[in-house]
Design an enzyme around this catalytic site. Structure first.
Site, PDB file in Angstrom:
ATOM      1  N   THR A 227     -49.656 -35.022  20.975  1.00 51.97           N
ATOM      2  CA  THR A 227     -48.481 -34.234  21.402  1.00 51.97           C
ATOM      3  C   THR A 227     -48.733 -32.738  21.230  1.00 51.97           C
ATOM      4  OG1 THR A 227     -47.145 -35.989  20.440  1.00 51.97           O
ATOM      5  CG2 THR A 227     -45.977 -34.025  21.152  1.00 51.97           C
TER       6      THR A 227
ATOM      7  N   HIS B 236     -42.984 -44.027  21.176  1.00 56.37           N
ATOM      8  CA  HIS B 236     -44.267 -43.784  20.495  1.00 56.37           C
ATOM      9  C   HIS B 236     -44.871 -45.104  20.055  1.00 56.37           C
ATOM     10  CE1 HIS B 236     -47.194 -42.339  17.601  1.00 56.37           C
ATOM     11  NE2 HIS B 236     -47.030 -41.114  18.097  1.00 56.37           N
TER      12      HIS B 236
ATOM     13  N   ASP C 184     -46.495 -36.503  27.701  1.00 60.00           N
ATOM     14  CA  ASP C 184     -47.431 -35.715  26.885  1.00 60.00           C
ATOM     15  C   ASP C 184     -48.850 -36.287  26.873  1.00 60.00           C
ATOM     16  OD1 ASP C 184     -46.817 -37.857  25.176  1.00 60.00           O
ATOM     17  OD2 ASP C 184     -46.526 -36.605  23.393  1.00 60.00           O
ATOM     18  N   HIS C 185     -48.983 -37.618  26.928  1.00 61.94           N
ATOM     19  CA  HIS C 185     -50.316 -38.249  26.922  1.00 61.94           C
ATOM     20  C   HIS C 185     -50.132 -39.742  27.143  1.00 61.94           C
ATOM     21  CE1 HIS C 185     -49.146 -39.557  22.940  1.00 61.94           C
ATOM     22  NE2 HIS C 185     -48.875 -38.291  22.650  1.00 61.94           N
TER      23      HIS C 185
ATOM     24  N   GLU D  60     -42.519 -38.359  25.296  1.00 64.41           N
ATOM     25  CA  GLU D  60     -43.525 -39.006  24.462  1.00 64.41           C
ATOM     26  C   GLU D  60     -44.195 -40.180  25.199  1.00 64.41           C
ATOM     27  OE1 GLU D  60     -44.865 -38.264  21.426  1.00 64.41           O
ATOM     28  OE2 GLU D  60     -46.127 -39.993  21.851  1.00 64.41           O
TER      29      GLU D  60
HETATM   30  C1  GP9 Z   1     -44.613 -36.514  16.022  1.00 62.38           C
HETATM   31  C2  GP9 Z   1     -44.769 -36.604  17.485  1.00 62.38           C
HETATM   32  C3  GP9 Z   1     -45.693 -37.711  17.889  1.00 62.38           C
HETATM   33  O1  GP9 Z   1     -43.949 -35.390  15.565  1.00 62.38           O
HETATM   34  O2  GP9 Z   1     -45.114 -35.388  18.020  1.00 62.38           O
HETATM   35  O3  GP9 Z   1     -46.973 -37.371  17.696  1.00 62.38           O
HETATM   36  P1  GP9 Z   1     -48.242 -37.961  18.488  1.00 62.38           P
HETATM   37  O4  GP9 Z   1     -48.807 -39.032  17.625  1.00 62.38           O
HETATM   38  O5  GP9 Z   1     -47.805 -38.487  19.807  1.00 62.38           O
HETATM   39  O6  GP9 Z   1     -49.125 -36.787  18.625  1.00 62.38           O
HETATM   40 MN    MN Z   2     -47.091 -37.761  21.640  1.00 66.56          MN
END
Ligand code: GP9
Ligand code: MN
Length: 618
Positions: free
Chosen positions: A294, A410, A469-470, A252
């Protein structure tokens, strides 16, 4: 010339409302939105573009009764101002323009993030000042009737339509490629103004439904063409992971700048820094996600297609046919596929989308013991998440493809004191300061996961793919990031903030760093390559990725807004840069690639909107 005094009160009210909304719109366009201005023509376009829509918008009030039309005029002005202000607040956080699709997925993404109050600035009240004046004036004139003769209505309507037609004509000349690259929202707003942009976006929201109904097998010709022209070489690693379990870890918000970096003498990612000494480390991979965050990264890796420019494919097209990684691995080697994530199964519509993607099992929040003590922010913390996942993974039939989606790192990067393994950073932004501690925690969780897998005997026969992921630190906090990394703020060096780490670990394989550019969309092709699956010439396995071991460094890595990067060029906000020299290029070097970029994005959208892969399954 008639003096102002001789104008009827009605006309005065209408003209004043027009000017006022126009002024506010251009003020917000110039000062609130970061629209790049290259020429006088750009300035003229921004000044002129809201005029037609404002004229027509306020003109609606003429069609109410004499008693009500003044109130209607006031309400429309209020509505226009409210919309503009909402756009401004959204922009301040996301550096982007809202879309209808993203509004529909707000229950999935948890709203605007920080408190809305944080986004409000001192002088914002000025945007509403005119409403008080109009309110007071209209109240004073409450006994005077606003009469608008039919002839005037007609003239007014004609003027509004003429202004809109002029806008279309100007854009046809000034930005001829606008519709081809409609996914660049900054360009769109610059060209047509915020109000027309919203109308266009609503119309585009209906597109997938209409496109799907009218699509048929003939529409797949373009896919065949793309696949037959796609070049690809073979690397010595072809088949190097064949038959092994595939363990994918979505890290994340993990950005690449934290790798091999120390803060006050302490590494931010000690485990990953060690891991890359015995892995393939792809050190120049760009985040290509859009509003689906994500889920967009998951989609690129499983489906090999670009995310949509607005909204998440997971939310918008969960019933499509996709030739996804789980399905390909199942067909190739009878793999069992499972996804693990400690959040609610509905988030990003995963529970539905995973069925289309061919997952056999989704371990989500109900499969974990989630307590207030072991949770923070969005849910269960990464360390207990991995700990509890071990028993589930032991149940999987082998070979398997298991995807783990971490969560603790996150936004806004919250962590209990006892989980903070390094001190916070020391910049002007708390978000950036906290970020390093949650990254460090994530690194620790992955370390523990690896050692549990070793103990359970699952390590040797598995291949690990780890990817950020980003971004975690959005453009909004880039100043503090420059401070943390002691960097100047310029577009070329800041483009590196879009890089996410990608690590492929095959036990026993010699380490290698691959530093040429690539994107998240290339991960699937690289995995298929390692698993000995050939995709060349197979339209049903179409993807827009390239195996990262042999990817040509002059190929553009494409972002969802039409920007791109190659080994030597960066195209950003309508400007072409020479990456090595760090300066603008005027020789049209980027233009040659722009067509390719737009064609790829458009073809990917066609595949999704028309659900074209349903015509290509074997
Ligand atoms: C939530 C997780 C985080 O289930 O995938 O989401 P994001 O905000 O990073 O897309
Ligand atoms: Mn994410």
């Amino acid at each position: 010339m008639k003096s102002l005094r001789s104008l009827s009160k009605t006309r005065l009210a209408v003209y004043a409302a027009l000017c006022s909304l126009w002024l506010k719109t251009v003020a917000v366009s110039f000062a609130g939105f970061n629209l790049t201005v290259h020429s006088w023509m750009d300035i003229l376009v921004i000044l002129a573009n809201p005029a037609g829509s404002i004229v027509l918008l306020l003109g609606f009030s003429f069609y109410f009764s004499k008693e009500l039309n003044r109130l209607a005029l006031f309400l429309i002005l209020l509505l226009g101002t409210g919309l503009l202000y909402a756009d401004l607040l959204y922009y301040r956080f996301y550096i982007d323009f809202v879309t209808v699709s993203v509004l529909f997925q707000f229950h999935n993404v948890g709203g605007i993030g920080p408190s809305t109050f944080e986004l409000i600035k001192r002088w914002d009240w000025l945007m509403f000042a005119d409403l008080f004046i109009f309110g007071a004036l209209f109240y004073k004139w409450r006994n005077i009737r606003m009469v608008i003769r039919p002839k005037r209505k007609k003239q007014y309507l004609t003027a509004g339509i003429a202004m809109l037609a002029a806008l279309v004509a100007i854009n046809a000349v000034h930005s001829a490629n606008l519709l081809k690259s409609q996914f660049n929202r900054h360009q769109l707003v610059k060209a047509v103004g915020p109000y027309n942009y919203h109308l266009y976006d609503i119309a585009m929201g209906l597109r997938p439904t209409i496109d799907r109904v009218f699509a048929d097998k003939k529409d797949t010709v373009e896919i065949e063409n793309y696949v037959s022209h796609k070049k690809g070489k073979e690397s010595p690693y072809f088949g190097a992971a064949e038959g092994k379990n595939l363990i994918l870890i979505s890290m994340e918000s993990m950005q690449n700048f934290v790798m091999n970096r120390e803060l006050d003498g302490q590494e931010i990612t000690p485990f990953l820094n060690g891991l890359i000494k015995e892995s393939f480390y792809f050190s120049q991979i760009y985040d290509q996600t859009a509003q689906g965050k994500t889920s967009d990264a998951e989609f690129m890796i499983d489906a090999g297609l670009y995310p949509l420019s607005s909204g998440s494919v997971f939310v918008r097209r969960p019933d499509n046919t996709f030739n996804s990684l789980p399905k390909i691995l199942e067909a190739h080697g009878n793999y069992y596929s499972a996804s693990f994530h400690g959040n609610d199964p509905e988030f990003w519509n995963r529970q539905n989308m995973y069925q289309s993607l061919g997952y056999d099992r989704f371990y989500s929040k109900p499969d974990y013991e989630v307590t207030p003590e072991n949770s923070i922010n969005y849910g269960i913390k990464d360390i207990p998440f991995f700990e509890q996942s071990i028993s589930h993974i032991m149940d999987l039939p082998q070979p398997f493809y298991a995807k783990f989606i971490t969560l603790t790192n996150h936004f806004p990067f919250l962590l209990n004191e006892e989980d903070q393994l390094i001190p916070q950073a020391n910049t002007e932004q708390e978000v950036v300061n906290r970020y390093v501690t949650t990254v460090r925690y994530q690194d620790e969780a992955i370390k523990k996961f690896f050692s549990s897998l070793k103990k359970k005997g699952l390590y040797e026969n598995s291949v690990f793919v780890l990817y950020g992921d980003h971004y975690g630190i959005s453009e909004k906090y880039q100043g503090a990031l420059n401070e943390l990394l002691d960097k100047d703020s310029d577009p070329v060096s800041e483009a590196a903030y879009k890089q996410v780490p990608v690590i492929i670990h095959i036990p026993g394989q010699k380490a290698r760093e691959i530093s040429s550019p690539g994107g998240e969309i290339d991960i699937r092709e690289t995995i298929l390559h390692l698993f000995g699956i050939k995709t060349k010439g197979k339209s049903q396995l179409v993807s827009f990725g390239h195996d990262l071991f042999t990817r040509d460094k002059s190929l553009p890595v494409i972002f969802r807004d039409g920007d791109f990067v190659t080994d030597s060029l960066l195209y950003k906000d309508d400007v072409c840069y020479d990456r090595k020299a760090g300066i603008e290029r005027q020789d049209g070097a980027c233009e040659r690639l722009q067509t390719r970029v737009n064609d790829e994005l458009n073809l990917s959208d066609e595949i999704i909107f028309r659900d074209l892969l349903r015509f290509l399954t074997k």
